[in-house]
Design a protein around this motif. Structure first.
Motif, short mmCIF file in Angstrom:
data_model
loop_
_atom_site.label_atom_id
_atom_site.label_comp_id
_atom_site.label_asym_id
_atom_site.label_seq_id
_atom_site.Cartn_x
_atom_site.Cartn_y
_atom_site.Cartn_z
N ALA A 52 10.65 -34.92 51.11
CA ALA A 52 10.07 -34.07 52.14
C ALA A 52 10.14 -32.62 51.70
CB ALA A 52 10.83 -34.25 53.46
N TRP A 53 9.04 -31.89 51.91
CA TRP A 53 9.01 -30.47 51.59
C TRP A 53 9.00 -29.68 52.89
CZ3 TRP A 53 5.23 -29.38 46.93
CH2 TRP A 53 5.71 -30.06 45.80
N ILE A 54 9.85 -28.65 52.95
CA ILE A 54 10.03 -27.85 54.15
C ILE A 54 9.56 -26.42 53.88
CG2 ILE A 54 11.71 -27.01 55.84
CD1 ILE A 54 13.54 -29.39 54.71
N ILE A 55 8.66 -25.91 54.74
CA ILE A 55 8.17 -24.54 54.58
C ILE A 55 8.50 -23.77 55.85
CG2 ILE A 55 6.19 -23.13 53.90
CD1 ILE A 55 4.82 -26.02 53.46
N ASP A 56 9.44 -22.85 55.76
CA ASP A 56 9.86 -22.07 56.94
C ASP A 56 10.59 -20.83 56.45
OD1 ASP A 56 11.11 -21.13 59.40
OD2 ASP A 56 10.74 -23.14 60.20
N ASP A 57 10.26 -19.68 57.03
CA ASP A 57 10.93 -18.44 56.61
C ASP A 57 12.30 -18.29 57.23
OD1 ASP A 57 9.62 -18.17 59.08
OD2 ASP A 57 9.63 -15.99 58.93
N ASP A 58 12.67 -19.20 58.13
CA ASP A 58 13.98 -19.18 58.78
C ASP A 58 14.96 -20.04 57.96
OD1 ASP A 58 16.25 -19.55 60.40
OD2 ASP A 58 15.08 -19.46 62.24
N GLU A 59 15.91 -19.37 57.30
CA GLU A 59 16.85 -20.07 56.42
C GLU A 59 17.68 -21.11 57.17
OE1 GLU A 59 20.45 -19.07 53.20
OE2 GLU A 59 19.46 -17.46 54.34
N SER A 60 18.05 -20.81 58.42
CA SER A 60 18.89 -21.73 59.18
C SER A 60 18.14 -23.03 59.49
CB SER A 60 19.36 -21.08 60.48
OG SER A 60 18.27 -20.78 61.33
N PRO B 38 4.79 -34.24 47.80
CA PRO B 38 5.83 -34.94 48.56
C PRO B 38 5.24 -36.08 49.39
CG PRO B 38 5.14 -33.02 49.77
CD PRO B 38 4.31 -33.04 48.51
N ASN B 39 6.10 -36.81 50.06
CA ASN B 39 5.65 -37.84 51.00
C ASN B 39 5.30 -37.24 52.35
OD1 ASN B 39 7.69 -39.33 49.08
ND2 ASN B 39 6.34 -40.90 49.93
N VAL B 40 5.97 -36.14 52.70
CA VAL B 40 5.74 -35.52 54.00
C VAL B 40 6.03 -34.03 53.90
CG1 VAL B 40 8.09 -36.08 54.75
CG2 VAL B 40 6.35 -35.59 56.47
N ILE B 41 5.29 -33.24 54.68
CA ILE B 41 5.45 -31.79 54.69
C ILE B 41 5.83 -31.35 56.10
CG2 ILE B 41 4.27 -29.56 54.45
CD1 ILE B 41 2.45 -30.99 52.35
N ILE B 42 6.83 -30.48 56.20
CA ILE B 42 7.23 -29.90 57.48
C ILE B 42 7.00 -28.40 57.37
CG2 ILE B 42 9.08 -29.60 59.16
CD1 ILE B 42 9.72 -32.14 56.54
N THR B 43 6.17 -27.83 58.25
CA THR B 43 5.85 -26.41 58.13
C THR B 43 5.93 -25.68 59.46
OG1 THR B 43 4.16 -24.80 57.43
CG2 THR B 43 3.36 -26.86 58.40
#
Length: 462
Positions: free
Chosen positions: A7-15, A49-54
Motif C-alpha cells: 500500500a502506498w500512502i500520500i499525505d502531508d501529515d506525518e502522524s 502498489p496494490n492500493v493507494i491511500i491519498t
C-alpha cells in the motif's frame, strides 16, 4: 512491476502516515509513504502498489489530481481517499472520479485497515466523472457522512432508492442530490407528495388522464410518470399510498409501462423512482397495509436520514447557513447567532428537525433586533424549550435513596458506575454507527480505554 501486498500512502501529515504504516504493517501489508505528489509519481514510473491511500488537500497536489491520473493510467489500482474536509462535495467528487472508498478524518483505524485490505484484493468499479451540480447539504456528523457516502456510491447508478427518516429531516434534498449526481442529472426531477392527494386524484397525478375520462376531465393531462420520463420521480410519503395504487405502481416498476386514467394505449417510460417515508414500511408490510413486493421493488438501496437531535454537532453550521440564507431572501442586513445562542439551539430537542430550524432562522431574521442574535431572541415553542435533565435525575435520585436504605454487600458506586458506563457506551456506539474512535471522543475517553471497557463488559457490537 507490481509488488504484491503493498500500500502506498500520500499525505502531508506525518502522524497520519505513521499511524497507517504501523497499523498496515501489523496487518501484513507492506507500505511506502510520500509527503509530496511529485515523489509519488516518480516512484509510480518504476513500480505500482496494490492500493493507494491519498489525502485530498496537500501543498503541491490535490488528491483529485492523483485520482484522475491513476484512473487514466492505472485504472486497476484502487484508490482510497481520506480527508479532514468531509463535506458532500468531496464525498461525491471522490466516488465520481473513481475512488474505491472515501474516509473522513478522524477515522477508526481498524475500519480503515479493513477497507484497505479489502481494496488490495479486488479491482474497483471505474466511474466516469461529470460536472453535475450538487445541492447544498451540510453535515460533519458521522450519520450525515454515511448519507454523503451513500450518495457518492450511487453516483454511477440509476437504481431505485428508499429514503427513510423523520419528517423535516431533508429527505427531498437527499433525493435531489441522488438525482443531480446520477447519469440522469440532465433529465427531469419530478417530486410528488403522495399524501397530499386523495386516492382518485393521486392516480390521475401519477398516470395522467384522457379527456372526458371522468367529470371535470376537460382535457388530456400528462401525469408525473410521463413528465419524469428519462429522469427521476420522487414519491414522498409513500407509506400513505392506498393498496390499489400500490398495485398500479408495482406494475410500472416491473414493466415500465402504464395506462392513463380512461386510456386504452399503453405508455412506455424509463423512470428512476426514489421513494421516501417517515414510517416503518416493514411494519406496514407485516400488518398488511403495504405490499411486500412493492417494498422490495422500492428498497433496492436504502438511505436513512438522521434526525437533527442525532447530529447536534451540525446545528451551529446549519443555523448560521439558514440565517444567512433567510437574510438574503428577505433582502435585509445579515445577522449572526452569538455563541450563547448557538449553545442554546444545541440543547433543544428539535422535534421538527431541520425544517423547524429553517423556520426559526426565518423568524429570527425578521424579528431579532440588531445584527447579533441572542438566546432570548430565539422564538422556541414554550412546550418545546430546551430539554432538561430534571426527569431522569429526579428518578435516579429516588432510586439511589431507595438503594441506600437497604443493606448492601458492596458500595453502591461499584454497582452503579458500570451500569451507567454500559448505557453510555451502547448509546455512543449506536450514534456513530459502531465507530470506536468517534464513540470514544463523544464520551471523553481514549480509544484504548473504550475498547478495554467494551471487552470487560462483554458488550456485543453490530
Amino acid at each position: 512491476m507490481r509488488k504484491e501486498n503493498q500500500a502506498w500512502i500520500i499525505d502531508d501529515d506525518e502522524s497520519i502516515r505513521w499511524v497507517l504504516e504501523e497499523s498496515l504493517s501489523q496487518a501484513g501489508l507492506a507500505t511506502r509513504s510520500f509527503s509530496r505528489g511529485e515523489d509519488f509519481f516518480k516512484s509510480l514510473k518504476k513500480s505500482t502498489p496494490n492500493v493507494i491511500i491519498t489525502d485530498i488537500r496537500m501543498p503541491d497536489i490535490s488528491g483529485f489530481d492523483i485520482l484522475k491520473k491513476i484512473s487514466e493510467d492505472h485504472s486497476n489500482i484502487p484508490v482510497i481517499v481520506i480527508t479532514a474536509h468531509s463535506d458532500l462535495d468531496n464525498a461525491v467528487s471522490s466516488y465520481q472520479r473513481g475512488a474505491f472508498e472515501y474516509l473522513p478524518k478522524p477515522f477508526d483505524i481498524n475500519d480503515a485497515v479493513s477497507i484497505i485490505l479489502r481494496a488490495a484484493k479486488q479491482t474497483p468499479y471505474k466511474v466516469v466523472a461529470d460536472d453535475s451540480s450538487i445541492p447544498k447539504m451540510i453535515g460533519k456528523a458521522p450519520a450525515m457522512q454515511e448519507v454523503f457516502r451513500a450518495i457518492g456510491r450511487l453516483s454511477h447508478s440509476s437504481m431505485n432508492v428508499l429514503i427513510t427518516g423523520e419528517s423535516g429531516t431533508g429527505k427531498e434534498l437527499v433525493a435531489k442530490s441522488l438525482h443531480e449526481n446520477s447519469p440522469r442529472a440532465r433529465e427531469p426531477f419530478i417530486p410528488l407528495n403522495t399524501s397530499a392527494f386523495v386516492a382518485d386524484l393521486l392516480e390521475s397525478e401519477l398516470f395522467g388522464h384522457e379527456k372526458g375520462s371522468f367529470t371535470g376531465a376537460e382535457k388530456l393531462r400528462i401525469g408525473r410518470f410521463e413528465q419524469a420520463n428519462g429522469g427521476t420521480l420522487f414519491l414522498d410519503e409513500i407509506g400513505d399510498m392506498s393498496l390499489d395504487l400500490q398495485a398500479r405502481l408495482l406494475r410500472v416498476l416491473a414493466e415500465s409501462e402504464f395506462f392513463r386514467v380512461g386510456g386504452l394505449k399503453s405508455i412506455k417510460v424509463d423512470v428512476r423512482v426514489i421513494a421516501a417515508t417517515n414510517k416503518n414500511l416493514f411494519k406496514l408490510v407485516e400488518n398488511g397495509s403495504f405490499r411486500e413486493d412493492l417494498y422490495y421493488r422500492l428498497n433496492v438501496m436504502s438511505i436513512e436520514v438522521p434526525s437533527l437531535r442525532d447530529r447536534d454537532e451540525d446545528i451551529a453550521s446549519l443555523a448560521n447557513y439558514y440565517l444567512k440564507q433567510a437574510s438574503h431572501e428577505l433582502d435585509i442586513s445579515p445577522k449572526l447567532f452569538t455563541e450563547e445562542a448557538l449553545s442554546f439551539l444545541e440543547t433543544y430537542s428539535w422535534p421538527g428537525n431541520v425544517r423547524e430550524l429553517i423556520n426559526i432562522c426565518r423568524r429570527v431574521a425578521v424579528t431579532a433586533a440588531g445584527q447579533s442574535v441572542l438566546p432570548e431572541a430565539i422564538p422556541l415553542q414554550q412546550s418545546q424549550e430546551p430539554h432538561e435533565s430534571n426527569g431522569w435525575s429526579k428518578g435516579l435520585s429516588e432510586w439511589v435513596t431507595s438503594e441506600l436504605s437497604r443493606e448492601r454487600n458492596k458500595p453502591l458506586l461499584d454497582e452503579v458506575i458500570p451500569i451507567i458506563e454500559q448505557i453510555l457506551i451502547k448509546a455512543a456506539l449506536k450514534k456513530v454507527g459502531g465507530k470506536k474512535l468517534e464513540a470514544a471522543k463523544l464520551l471523553g475517553w481514549g480509544r484504548n480505554t473504550l475498547t478495554r471497557k467494551i471487552k470487560a463488559m462483554g458488550i456485543k457490537q453490530g
